[in-house]
Design an enzyme around this catalytic site. Structure first.
Site, PDB file in Angstrom:
ATOM      1  N   LYS A  79     -12.771  -0.242 -14.491  1.00 53.51           N
ATOM      2  CA  LYS A  79     -13.293  -1.472 -13.881  1.00 53.51           C
ATOM      3  C   LYS A  79     -13.807  -2.449 -14.935  1.00 53.51           C
ATOM      4  O   LYS A  79     -13.744  -3.670 -14.733  1.00 53.51           O
ATOM      5  CB  LYS A  79     -14.392  -1.127 -12.876  1.00 53.51           C
ATOM      6  CG  LYS A  79     -13.873  -0.427 -11.602  1.00 53.51           C
ATOM      7  CD  LYS A  79     -12.821  -1.230 -10.875  1.00 53.51           C
ATOM      8  CE  LYS A  79     -12.687  -0.863  -9.403  1.00 53.51           C
ATOM      9  NZ  LYS A  79     -11.577  -1.603  -8.744  1.00 53.51           N
ATOM     10  N   ASP A  86       3.317   1.674  -4.574  1.00 51.77           N
ATOM     11  CA  ASP A  86       2.363   2.421  -5.396  1.00 51.77           C
ATOM     12  C   ASP A  86       2.123   1.573  -6.641  1.00 51.77           C
ATOM     13  O   ASP A  86       3.043   1.357  -7.443  1.00 51.77           O
ATOM     14  CB  ASP A  86       2.977   3.777  -5.773  1.00 51.77           C
ATOM     15  CG  ASP A  86       2.052   4.600  -6.651  1.00 51.77           C
ATOM     16  OD1 ASP A  86       1.077   4.038  -7.203  1.00 51.77           O
ATOM     17  OD2 ASP A  86       2.307   5.806  -6.799  1.00 51.77           O
ATOM     18  N   VAL A  87       0.891   1.090  -6.814  1.00 49.72           N
ATOM     19  CA  VAL A  87       0.642   0.142  -7.899  1.00 49.72           C
ATOM     20  C   VAL A  87       0.728   0.780  -9.292  1.00 49.72           C
ATOM     21  O   VAL A  87       0.664   0.075 -10.296  1.00 49.72           O
ATOM     22  CB  VAL A  87      -0.723  -0.577  -7.748  1.00 49.72           C
ATOM     23  CG1 VAL A  87      -0.773  -1.412  -6.479  1.00 49.72           C
ATOM     24  CG2 VAL A  87      -1.892   0.399  -7.841  1.00 49.72           C
ATOM     25  N   SER A 102     -15.746  -3.746 -10.222  1.00 47.20           N
ATOM     26  CA  SER A 102     -16.857  -3.072  -9.527  1.00 47.20           C
ATOM     27  C   SER A 102     -18.100  -3.217 -10.381  1.00 47.20           C
ATOM     28  O   SER A 102     -18.011  -3.338 -11.612  1.00 47.20           O
ATOM     29  CB  SER A 102     -16.549  -1.585  -9.350  1.00 47.20           C
ATOM     30  OG  SER A 102     -17.728  -0.877  -9.014  1.00 47.20           O
ATOM     31  N   ASP A 130       0.858  -1.200   0.000  1.00 43.69           N
ATOM     32  CA  ASP A 130       0.000   0.000   0.000  1.00 43.69           C
ATOM     33  C   ASP A 130       0.888   1.241   0.000  1.00 43.69           C
ATOM     34  O   ASP A 130       2.094   1.165   0.245  1.00 43.69           O
ATOM     35  CB  ASP A 130      -0.962  -0.022   1.197  1.00 43.69           C
ATOM     36  CG  ASP A 130      -2.258   0.745   0.918  1.00 43.69           C
ATOM     37  OD1 ASP A 130      -2.185   1.884   0.408  1.00 43.69           O
ATOM     38  OD2 ASP A 130      -3.344   0.211   1.207  1.00 43.69           O
ATOM     39  N   TYR A 135     -13.757   5.600 -13.785  1.00 52.10           N
ATOM     40  CA  TYR A 135     -13.802   4.408 -12.930  1.00 52.10           C
ATOM     41  C   TYR A 135     -14.517   3.239 -13.631  1.00 52.10           C
ATOM     42  O   TYR A 135     -14.045   2.099 -13.612  1.00 52.10           O
ATOM     43  CB  TYR A 135     -14.519   4.798 -11.637  1.00 52.10           C
ATOM     44  CG  TYR A 135     -14.552   3.784 -10.527  1.00 52.10           C
ATOM     45  CD1 TYR A 135     -13.465   3.605  -9.669  1.00 52.10           C
ATOM     46  CD2 TYR A 135     -15.706   3.041 -10.279  1.00 52.10           C
ATOM     47  CE1 TYR A 135     -13.523   2.701  -8.623  1.00 52.10           C
ATOM     48  CE2 TYR A 135     -15.776   2.142  -9.229  1.00 52.10           C
ATOM     49  CZ  TYR A 135     -14.686   1.971  -8.393  1.00 52.10           C
ATOM     50  OH  TYR A 135     -14.754   1.078  -7.352  1.00 52.10           O
TER      51      TYR A 135
END
Ligand SMILES: NC(=O)c1ccc[n+]([C@@H]2O[C@H](COP(=O)([O-])OP(=O)(O)OC[C@H]3O[C@@H](n4cnc5c(N)ncnc54)[C@H](O)[C@@H]3O)[C@@H](O)[C@H]2O)c1
Length: 247
Positions: A159, A63-64, A142, A37, A155
């Site tokens: 997703k 940090d992805v 999501s 994270d 988003y």
């Protein structure tokens, strides 16, 4: 329960919310946990919480959106626990705005964390898992990626992209013993949802046949199913955890 006994699970965005709930559920089922994270302090605190409960856990600042940091997260898991059996791409942010107001930066930030971050994680995990001949990757999409939600063109796109990534990776990795599945949660009570206006939460609740949002643990239990051998003949699937919303 010991569904993940002897296995190592990496969870991105694992310092809080759904990520920490999944890490806790996996640990309670015997897994060694690696949390990746952004904030080292919060991530370390979450790992200490797991250790205090008698589990093995490692915190890694990650940090992805960074290829190097995601690769290092995988390296750290292998160096500490020797294997990666489960990898959950969960890290997430929202930058909601209508098309009229959304900036390119807001679009890119969300796509970078969710879609690019999940791709980087899937690639890193699969390299270790293909060598071992087994593994389970779980991507957190999501319901917004299924139906598209107002104010979430960034988003919803990211997703939905995660669904395509999941299915393509599942087909590439199936013959290597690696399964890739996704979860589409609906309304889950975490900071991400608590940040929403009350009237927006009320409108969402009105759409849910079960009449309530989910606790993070209710998503974690489905992640446990996908991470464990209980789902040994499932790959490329997308499971909705929505209380019946948008079915
Ligand atoms: N809460 C919901 O209702 C809901 C619904 C559907 C999907 N989701 C998805 O579930 C996942 C977890 O969400 P949550 O509700 O627990 O949110 P949260 O905000 O409580 O936790 C998200 C975590 O991701 C971390 N994170 C953010 N950007 C990161 C980055 N670049 N690198 C590494 N870590 C990063 C944050 O630091 C935080 O710890 C997200 O992918 C989210 O999109 C949530």
């Amino acid at each position: 329960m010991t569904l993940l006994e002897g296995r190592t699970a990496v969870v991105t965005g694992g310092a809080q919310g759904i990520g920490l709930a999944m890490a806790t559920t996996f640990a309670e089922n015997g897994a060694k946990i690696v949390l990746g994270d952004l904030d080292p302090g919060r991530t370390q605190a979450a790992a200490e919480e797991l250790k205090a409960a008698g589990h093995e856990a490692l915190a890694v600042e990650c940090d992805v959106t960074s290829e190097e940091q995601v690769n290092r997260l995988g390296d750290a898991a292998l160096e500490t626990f020797g294997r990666i059996d489960v990898w959950v791409n969960n890290a997430g942010i929202t930058r909601d705005a209508t098309l009229r107001k959304m900036t390119l930066d807001q679009f890119r930030a969300v796509v970078d964390v969710h879609l690019q971050g999940s791709w980087l994680g899937t690639r890193r995990a699969s390299l270790a898992m293909r060598e071992a001949g087994s593994g389970a990757i779980v991507n957190i999409s999501s319901i917004s990626g299924k139906v598209g939600l107002v104010g979430q063109t960034n988003y919803s796109a990211a997703k939905a992209g995660i669904v395509g990534l999941t299915k393509a990776a599942a087909k590439e990795l199936a013959h290597l013993g690696v399964r890739v599945n996704a979860i589409q949660p609906g309304l889950v009570y975490t900071d991400m949802v608590r940040a929403l206006r009350e009237d927006i939460i009320a409108a969402k609740l009105a759409e849910i046949p079960m009449g309530r949002g989910a606790e993070p643990e209710e998503v974690a239990n489905v992640a446990l199913f996908l991470a464990s051998d209980l789902s040994s003949y499932m790959t490329g699937n997308v499971l909705e955890v929505t209380g019946g919303r948008h079915i």
